[in-house]
Scaffold this motif. Structure first.
Motif, mmCIF file in Angstrom:
data_model
loop_
_atom_site.group_PDB
_atom_site.id
_atom_site.type_symbol
_atom_site.label_atom_id
_atom_site.label_comp_id
_atom_site.label_asym_id
_atom_site.label_seq_id
_atom_site.Cartn_x
_atom_site.Cartn_y
_atom_site.Cartn_z
ATOM 1 N N LEU A 235 39.157 56.496 32.750
ATOM 2 C CA LEU A 235 38.640 55.252 32.175
ATOM 3 C C LEU A 235 38.525 55.338 30.656
ATOM 4 O O LEU A 235 38.906 54.407 29.943
ATOM 5 N N PHE A 236 38.024 56.471 30.143
ATOM 6 C CA PHE A 236 37.847 56.587 28.698
ATOM 7 C C PHE A 236 39.169 56.863 27.975
ATOM 8 O O PHE A 236 39.325 56.472 26.817
ATOM 9 N N ASP A 237 40.115 57.504 28.654
ATOM 10 C CA ASP A 237 41.410 57.768 28.019
ATOM 11 C C ASP A 237 42.298 56.532 27.986
ATOM 12 O O ASP A 237 43.004 56.282 27.008
ATOM 13 N N SER A 238 42.257 55.750 29.071
ATOM 14 C CA SER A 238 43.143 54.581 29.146
ATOM 15 C C SER A 238 42.494 53.479 29.966
ATOM 16 O O SER A 238 42.833 53.285 31.140
ATOM 17 N N PRO A 239 41.513 52.769 29.391
ATOM 18 C CA PRO A 239 40.870 51.665 30.125
ATOM 19 C C PRO A 239 41.898 50.618 30.521
ATOM 20 O O PRO A 239 42.754 50.239 29.725
ATOM 21 N N ALA A 240 41.815 50.164 31.775
ATOM 22 C CA ALA A 240 42.853 49.268 32.299
ATOM 23 C C ALA A 240 42.472 47.794 32.209
ATOM 24 O O ALA A 240 43.322 46.951 31.939
ATOM 25 N N PRO A 298 40.859 40.373 43.255
ATOM 26 C CA PRO A 298 40.243 41.462 44.028
ATOM 27 C C PRO A 298 40.362 42.786 43.293
ATOM 28 O O PRO A 298 41.203 42.956 42.407
ATOM 29 N N LEU A 299 39.505 43.730 43.671
ATOM 30 C CA LEU A 299 39.633 45.090 43.148
ATOM 31 C C LEU A 299 40.861 45.719 43.798
ATOM 32 O O LEU A 299 40.885 45.952 45.008
ATOM 33 N N THR A 300 41.874 45.988 42.991
ATOM 34 C CA THR A 300 43.156 46.453 43.495
ATOM 35 C C THR A 300 43.389 47.902 43.095
ATOM 36 O O THR A 300 43.239 48.259 41.919
ATOM 37 N N ARG A 306 42.044 54.618 40.338
ATOM 38 C CA ARG A 306 41.167 53.556 39.852
ATOM 39 C C ARG A 306 41.386 52.259 40.608
ATOM 40 O O ARG A 306 42.390 52.055 41.283
ATOM 41 N N LEU A 307 40.406 51.356 40.476
ATOM 42 C CA LEU A 307 40.464 50.003 41.014
ATOM 43 C C LEU A 307 40.256 49.039 39.859
ATOM 44 O O LEU A 307 39.366 49.243 39.038
ATOM 45 N N VAL A 308 41.069 47.976 39.803
ATOM 46 C CA VAL A 308 40.994 47.021 38.709
ATOM 47 C C VAL A 308 41.023 45.605 39.263
ATOM 48 O O VAL A 308 41.830 45.286 40.138
ATOM 49 N N ALA A 309 40.127 44.744 38.749
ATOM 50 C CA ALA A 309 40.079 43.342 39.157
ATOM 51 C C ALA A 309 40.685 42.483 38.053
ATOM 52 O O ALA A 309 39.971 41.926 37.215
ATOM 53 N N CYS A 310 42.010 42.414 38.024
ATOM 54 C CA CYS A 310 42.706 41.635 36.998
ATOM 55 C C CYS A 310 44.038 41.163 37.550
ATOM 56 O O CYS A 310 44.837 41.977 38.034
ATOM 57 N N TRP A 311 44.287 39.852 37.497
ATOM 58 C CA TRP A 311 45.542 39.306 38.016
ATOM 59 C C TRP A 311 46.750 39.796 37.218
ATOM 60 O O TRP A 311 47.854 39.869 37.732
ATOM 61 N N ARG A 312 46.574 40.147 35.964
ATOM 62 C CA ARG A 312 47.702 40.516 35.106
ATOM 63 C C ARG A 312 47.764 42.024 34.839
ATOM 64 O O ARG A 312 48.454 42.451 33.903
ATOM 65 N N HIS A 313 47.074 42.802 35.652
ATOM 66 C CA HIS A 313 47.011 44.231 35.379
ATOM 67 C C HIS A 313 48.380 44.876 35.264
ATOM 68 O O HIS A 313 48.646 45.670 34.347
ATOM 69 N N ASP A 314 49.298 44.572 36.199
ATOM 70 C CA ASP A 314 50.607 45.225 36.211
ATOM 71 C C ASP A 314 51.392 44.994 34.935
ATOM 72 O O ASP A 314 52.060 45.898 34.424
ATOM 73 N N GLU A 315 51.319 43.792 34.388
ATOM 74 C CA GLU A 315 52.112 43.490 33.194
ATOM 75 C C GLU A 315 51.426 43.906 31.902
ATOM 76 O O GLU A 315 52.070 44.044 30.874
ATOM 77 N N LEU A 316 50.099 44.117 31.941
ATOM 78 C CA LEU A 316 49.380 44.488 30.735
ATOM 79 C C LEU A 316 49.265 45.985 30.544
ATOM 80 O O LEU A 316 48.885 46.462 29.471
ATOM 81 N N ASN A 317 49.559 46.781 31.602
ATOM 82 C CA ASN A 317 49.393 48.232 31.520
ATOM 83 C C ASN A 317 50.713 48.935 31.844
ATOM 84 O O ASN A 317 51.620 48.388 32.399
#
Length: 317
Positions: A235-240, A298-300, A306-317
């Motif tokens: 989380l601290f190295d690469s917050p998603a 949802p938490l994906t 990790r689990l992330v609740a963001c619809w655009r997570h795949d394209e932003l990371n």
């Protein structure tokens, strides 16, 4: 796989009614493994303390919420059924709220009496052991609260929680009222107690440096919803999540040249009386699109556990 000691599913806490109803915690779910220290972070007003109190039944959660301790459901239990389980779940508060008319030893004796522990001749040695375990002297048991410093009062608050011999402790901002040097001592005390007693902790804090040092994993909360859950190093190295990125970027660091890129948030935090639809962070998120308003992400599961609740997570990371 080891069964979690604490399992929280769809935990929701509401206050008020009608148009004044405020949903402070909104459908939160996560597990805490035996012996783990889990950090809970977020801005003031995000629902951290309310969540901590609700999961050990100090305040009432909404219908449909579930909290299990070692596989046993706590939410449906009456006060009488919950009483024997109080030994296993304790809380350390920001303010220990010590009775000014009660000696330190008597406070610990009261806990032991409540739970039927170390009766008779064994009680005195147990009180002395508790005092020493938190870095106080056995003779301090005869002191009143006004004779202790702020750090010593917090140590006594920790001893009071340990007196019940719990398996799980919620530590709610236990350092925020202390000087920096005293904070370090209390953090090292918690680390030592974890090693000696195998304690499981939920550590609620706004101090990200302490969370990074103390915790195994971190839950990031915003307006009552979980934004991200990740191992501390990841989380601290690469917050998603965009909110996690903004939270870490806003934290002060000793060397400004090592600061993370600035994250500009839009507007002010929304009112919990009228939260945004869909993703509650979308009204301030620099990456929000129209679809973010349609439904709650949802938490994906992603990489690095990790689990992330963001619809655009795949394209932003």
């Amino acid at each position: 796989m080891t069964r979690p000691l604490v399992r929280i599913q769809d935990l929701t806490v509401e206050f008020g009614s009608g148009v004044q109803r405020v949903r402070v915690v909104r459908g939160v779910s996560f597990d805490i493994a035996p012996g783990e220290v889990l950090g809970l972070v977020g801005e003031s007003g995000s629902g951290k303390s309310t969540l901590g109190r609700a999961l050990i039944r100090l305040i009432q959660a909404s219908a449909g919420s579930s909290v299990q301790l070692d596989g046993r459901e706590l939410m449906g239990l009456s006060q009488g059924q919950m009483r024997p389980l109080r030994r296993q779940v304790q809380m350390v508060f920001q303010d220990p709220s010590l009775n000014p008319r009660q000696r330190a030893g008597d406070m610990l004796a009261e806990v032991l009496s409540t739970h039927g522990l170390h009766t008779g001749p064994a009680r005195g040695p147990r009180i002395a052991d508790l005092m020493q375990r938190v870095g106080l002297k056995p003779e301090h048991a005869s002191r009143y609260p006004h004779e202790f410093s702020g750090g010593q009062k917090q140590r006594l608050g920790i001893a009071r929680a340990l007196a019940a011999e719990p398996r799980f402790i919620v530590a709610d901002e236990p350092l925020s009222a202390l000087d920096m040097s005293i904070q370090a001592q209390i953090v090292n005390l918690l680390i030592r107690l974890r090693q000696q007693l195998g304690l499981t902790l939920l550590f609620i804090s706004h101090d990200l440096d302490v969370v990074q040092y103390l915790c195994d994993r971190v839950v990031v909360l915003y307006l009552g919803r979980v934004m991200e859950i990740a191992p501390t190093a990841a989380l601290f190295d690469s917050p998603a999540h965009p909110y996690t990125q903004a939270l870490l970027a806003a934290a002060p660091i000793p060397d400004p040249s090592q600061a993370a890129p600035c994250v500009h948030l839009q507007g002010d935090p929304p009112s919990p009386l009228n939260p945004p639809s869909g993703c509650v962070f979308r009204s301030r998120c620099p990456h929000a699109v129209a679809a973010c308003a349609d439904s709650v992400p949802p938490l994906t599961p992603t990489t690095s556990g990790r689990l992330v609740a963001c619809w655009r997570h795949d394209e932003l990371n």
